[in-house]
Design a protein around this motif. Structure first.
Motif, PDB file in Angstrom:
ATOM      1  N   ILE A  55       0.800  -1.013  -0.164  1.00  9.56           N
ATOM      2  CA  ILE A  55      -0.185   0.046  -0.048  1.00  9.56           C
ATOM      3  C   ILE A  55       1.011   1.351  -0.060  1.00  9.56           C
ATOM      4  O   ILE A  55       1.779   1.235   0.512  1.00  9.56           O
ATOM      5  N   GLY A  56       0.620   2.215  -0.915  1.00 15.27           N
ATOM      6  CA  GLY A  56       1.227   3.514  -0.840  1.00 15.27           C
ATOM      7  C   GLY A  56       2.107   3.473  -2.041  1.00 15.27           C
ATOM      8  O   GLY A  56       2.885   4.466  -2.338  1.00 15.27           O
ATOM      9  N   ASP A  71      -0.260 -11.108  -2.229  1.00 15.86           N
ATOM     10  CA  ASP A  71      -0.701 -12.179  -1.924  1.00 15.86           C
ATOM     11  C   ASP A  71      -2.021 -12.104  -1.214  1.00 15.86           C
ATOM     12  O   ASP A  71      -2.375 -11.095  -0.804  1.00 15.86           O
ATOM     13  N   PHE A  72      -2.557 -13.385  -0.626  1.00 12.20           N
ATOM     14  CA  PHE A  72      -3.758 -13.234   0.113  1.00 12.20           C
ATOM     15  C   PHE A  72      -3.428 -12.454   1.591  1.00 12.20           C
ATOM     16  O   PHE A  72      -2.268 -12.925   2.258  1.00 12.20           O
ATOM     17  N   THR A  73      -4.249 -11.632   2.021  1.00 10.54           N
ATOM     18  CA  THR A  73      -4.038 -11.056   3.138  1.00 10.54           C
ATOM     19  C   THR A  73      -5.481 -10.468   3.785  1.00 10.54           C
ATOM     20  O   THR A  73      -6.423 -10.630   2.893  1.00 10.54           O
ATOM     21  N   ILE A  74      -5.509 -10.499   5.255  1.00 11.67           N
ATOM     22  CA  ILE A  74      -6.847  -9.939   5.651  1.00 11.67           C
ATOM     23  C   ILE A  74      -6.584  -8.558   6.361  1.00 11.67           C
ATOM     24  O   ILE A  74      -5.643  -8.338   7.011  1.00 11.67           O
ATOM     25  N   ARG A  75      -7.339  -7.653   6.002  1.00 12.89           N
ATOM     26  CA  ARG A  75      -7.094  -5.983   6.415  1.00 12.89           C
ATOM     27  C   ARG A  75      -8.351  -5.655   6.745  1.00 12.89           C
ATOM     28  O   ARG A  75      -9.553  -6.035   6.510  1.00 12.89           O
ATOM     29  N   THR A 129      -5.446  -1.091   8.177  1.00  3.32           N
ATOM     30  CA  THR A 129      -4.290  -1.729   8.304  1.00  3.32           C
ATOM     31  C   THR A 129      -3.372  -1.656   6.962  1.00  3.32           C
ATOM     32  O   THR A 129      -4.053  -1.684   5.944  1.00  3.32           O
ATOM     33  N   ALA A 130      -2.023  -1.856   7.277  1.00  4.80           N
ATOM     34  CA  ALA A 130      -1.033  -1.965   6.209  1.00  4.80           C
ATOM     35  C   ALA A 130      -0.595  -3.265   6.133  1.00  4.80           C
ATOM     36  O   ALA A 130      -0.934  -4.369   6.584  1.00  4.80           O
ATOM     37  N   PHE A 131       0.702  -3.432   5.375  1.00  2.00           N
ATOM     38  CA  PHE A 131       1.342  -4.771   5.393  1.00  2.00           C
ATOM     39  C   PHE A 131       2.694  -4.561   6.201  1.00  2.00           C
ATOM     40  O   PHE A 131       3.554  -3.889   5.849  1.00  2.00           O
ATOM     41  N   SER A 152       4.366   1.873   5.811  1.00  2.00           N
ATOM     42  CA  SER A 152       3.983   0.423   5.492  1.00  2.00           C
ATOM     43  C   SER A 152       5.204  -0.190   5.205  1.00  2.00           C
ATOM     44  O   SER A 152       5.875   0.283   4.280  1.00  2.00           O
ATOM     45  N   LEU A 153       5.840  -1.422   5.800  1.00  2.00           N
ATOM     46  CA  LEU A 153       7.131  -2.043   5.597  1.00  2.00           C
ATOM     47  C   LEU A 153       6.897  -2.881   4.133  1.00  2.00           C
ATOM     48  O   LEU A 153       7.894  -2.844   3.606  1.00  2.00           O
TER      49      LEU A 153
END
Length: 656
Positions: A98-99, A643-647, A149-151, A180-181
């Motif tokens: 993100i960003g 990839d798959f992620t939940i935010r 939320t970010a990554f 976000s890292l």
């Protein structure tokens, strides 16, 4: 330069003067049912306002004066807009973190600027322009907090507050910050957007003013994507590389940043005010002042010779600046029969470039500055006859060097209460963006000066739109582009994959057809958006996917005795395979390439959204199909998608 500093000082004194005109005593004595002013020290006054204030009294305005009511509802469109850009990103392909930037799957050719844009367009998706700023009028203080939320080690927060200190004066302050890292090495993003606006009018409504200050910094670490030899490890889904941080990227110590600040003031005074229906004429004088100072910088401690080529130095530090000052003076005449006619003149001062001249060879010098000042003219017209609206605008640069012009016309009308039609014609001619004309870098191959060689980009476009709740919404535009300018892979050097600015001398045609329709059955709905695109040219200089589609099947209902609104469903995103644009992190630009075909992969998102009072909650499982539909998803060549992620995120409104 003195003119610019004088304008900034005038701007600051203007804000100070507005603050001094706020009279809390007058606000306290005003009628409680109509006044937008309030005395924060009076508890009784606060209760009275809260009883009469309704959501339709919270207004936001564009610089053109168009007003909309603040929307706190929960709809599928809110889900589409709940992202980093906070707008519907249909037609944009996000990068992994993100960003980071977005790869555009579709292009809006129409742009009514008569001057070139600042370069590094890949960094500008989250850059707030003057037209993006809104101004407000509210009966009580309004606060909105947006969180997502970010990554890896970060989050996004946008905090916004606005209040009317009197019925005449409103100000707002906001800041959107992100850190976000990311899941890949050297992909950190850190951005900030600060906004301060004011909206003022006198009691007799003769004088009106809108002003804003915007300061922004958008920092991205750049890794250049996966190494060519690691593409297969990603596509095959090798278990050793499921942890994305183990991938070696093209470089580890590069970053670029876009920084900008802008001071803007638009104010007008009614010389002849239209008091009632008997008075058919009004005349206003309008002045607009804008000063923007911005720079783009690319830094790298260890040069990537295999990626960008030979260098002048071992420490890469490229920096380009732009000072853009504009002022316009216009007269606006409104007549019940003739309509609204505005004509004005404007002054522009531009200073773009670098701090030193580059000598490539004894006979090749890369100049360091493009500096100019010139006058221009602008005009607009609008007229409403029953349900028919006609409007148009035009602009012209009175300059031999910066030749530029545009004409934008639009005609709209309602067939009935449901069907709304509009269409228009757009014609423009202007120079390519500044980084096509002049660029300097510590990398030898990234130095050019094309100001005297590149021609104006000429665009003609016809467009049609239809809006209907009963049938469908559709838009069609057909564009003809002459001297299309783009970044492409050059074959004129000894190295492969050298990105250079290019200009296509033959005309090309670009067609877009977008259709949107939502079907409802009870509490279930299917929202569909599909776009068809076609480019006709002798060479592949503008590549777009033929089909882009987004389809959302969802359930919506009010539960817990209507205390909560619930929406849940699945969104399907897809675009056909095509030669997707590559990304150059040094330029912060996308370039045309015709070797790697990407796309044709599905993206499925499962979401659960809810609204409780003035709080909207968003929970999404993004790209949950990534592990079972194949690891062939990319945002650009060598740049994998997420990839798959939940935010999780929320939007929280406070009306005090």
């Amino acid at each position: 330069m003195k003119i610019k500093f004088f304008a900034i000082i005038t701007f600051c004194l203007f804000l100070s003067e507005l603050s001094s005109q706020v009279n809390p005593k007058n606000a306290k004595k005003s009628d409680s049912g109509k006044s937008l002013g309030r005395d924060s020290t009076s508890v009784k006054r606060t209760k009275e306002i809260k009883k009469v204030a309704s959501i339709d009294m919270y207004l936001q305005f564009s610089i053109e004066g168009d007003s909309t009511v603040v929307d706190t509802t929960l709809s599928i469109k809110k889900d589409y807009k709940f992202n980093y850009l906070q707008r519907d990103n249909f037609g944009l392909m996000p990068f992994a973190n993100i960003g980071q930037t977005y790869n555009a799957l579709s292009f809006n050719i129409a742009d009514n600027r008569t001057n070139p844009n600042f370069g590094s367009r890949a960094r500008h998706f989250n850059y707030i322009e003057s037209d993006d700023v809104l101004y407000y009028e509210v009966p009580t203080p309004w606060t909105r907090l947006t969180y997502k939320t970010a990554f890896e080690q970060g989050q996004m927060l946008d905090a916004f507050f606005t209040v009317n200190l009197s019925k005449q004066f409103n100000f707002s302050i906001a800041y959107k910050g992100l850190r976000s890292l990311g899941n890949y090495q050297n992909a950190l993003t850190s951005t900030g957007n600060f906004r301060l606006t004011s909206n003022y009018k006198t009691k007799n409504n003769r004088y009106k003013a809108r002003a804003h200050i915007v300061m922004q910094d958008l920092l991205n670490e750049e890794n250049g994507g996966l190494l060519d030899e690691d593409i297969e490890n990603f596509v095959t889904g090798d278990e050793e590389f499921i942890d994305r941080s183990v991938f070696d990227m093209n470089f580890q110590d590069a970053e670029n940043i876009l920084v900008g600040k802008r001071f803007f003031l638009n104010h007008s005074y009614d010389l002849i005010k239209k008091r009632d229906s008997l008075n058919k004429n009004s005349l206003a004088i309008i002045n607009e002042i804008s000063f923007e100072d911005k720079y783009y910088q690319y830094r790298q401690n260890s040069p990537s010779v295999n990626y960008f080529g030979d260098t002048f130095t071992n420490n890469i530090n490229d920096k380009v600046t732009l000072e853009d000052f504009r002022s316009s003076l216009s007269l606006s005449y409104n007549n019940n029969i003739l309509g609204n006619l505005k004509f004005g003149i404007d002054y522009t001062n531009i200073n773009y470039g670098y701090n030193s001249v580059v000598l490539l060879f004894p006979d090749e010098i890369i100049l360091n500055r493009i500096k100019t000042s010139f006058l221009g003219a602008n005009a607009s017209y609008s007229k409403t006859i029953n349900s028919i609206k006609l409007k148009g605008s035009a602009g012209l640069n009175l300059s031999d060097e910066f030749v530029g012009s545009y004409i934008d016309t639009n005609l709209s009308f309602k067939l009935n209460d449901d069907i709304h039609l509009d269409g228009g014609l757009f014609i423009s001619s202007r120079l390519p963006n500044y980084n096509f004309l002049l660029y300097q870098s510590d990398y030898i191959d990234y130095n050019w000066y094309n100001f005297e060689d590149f021609k104006n980009v000429n665009t003609q476009q016809i467009k049609f739109n239809i809006s209907s709740e009963k049938f469908f919404n559709a838009s069609l535009d057909i564009s003809n582009i002459e001297n299309y300018t783009y970044f492409g892979v050059s074959s004129d050097t000894n190295r492969d994959n050298v990105v250079k600015p290019m200009q296509y001398s033959d005309p090309l045609q670009y067609l877009r057809l977008k259709v949107q329709k939502e079907f409802r059955v009870g509490h279930f709905a299917l929202d569909n958006t599909i776009m068809y695109q076609n480019v006709i040219s002798d060479e592949d200089v503008l590549n777009v996917p033929v089909i882009i589609t987004r389809n959302t099947l969802y359930y919506s209902n009010q539960i817990f005795k209507k205390a909560m609104t619930l929406q849940t469903g699945i969104t399907f995103n897809y675009f056909t395979k095509y030669n997707m644009n590559g990304y150059d992190p040094l330029l912060a630009e996308f370039y045309t390439q015709n070797e790697t075909e990407l796309g044709g992969f599905p993206r499925l998102d499962f979401f659960v959204n809810a609204k409780v009072r003035q709080t909207r909650i968003f929970l999404k499982a993004e790209h949950f199909n990534s592990s079972f539909t194949g690891y062939d998803y990319f945002s650009a060549p060598n740049h994998p998608y997420r990839d798959f992620t939940i935010r999780f995120g929320l939007v929280w409104d406070f009306f005090l």
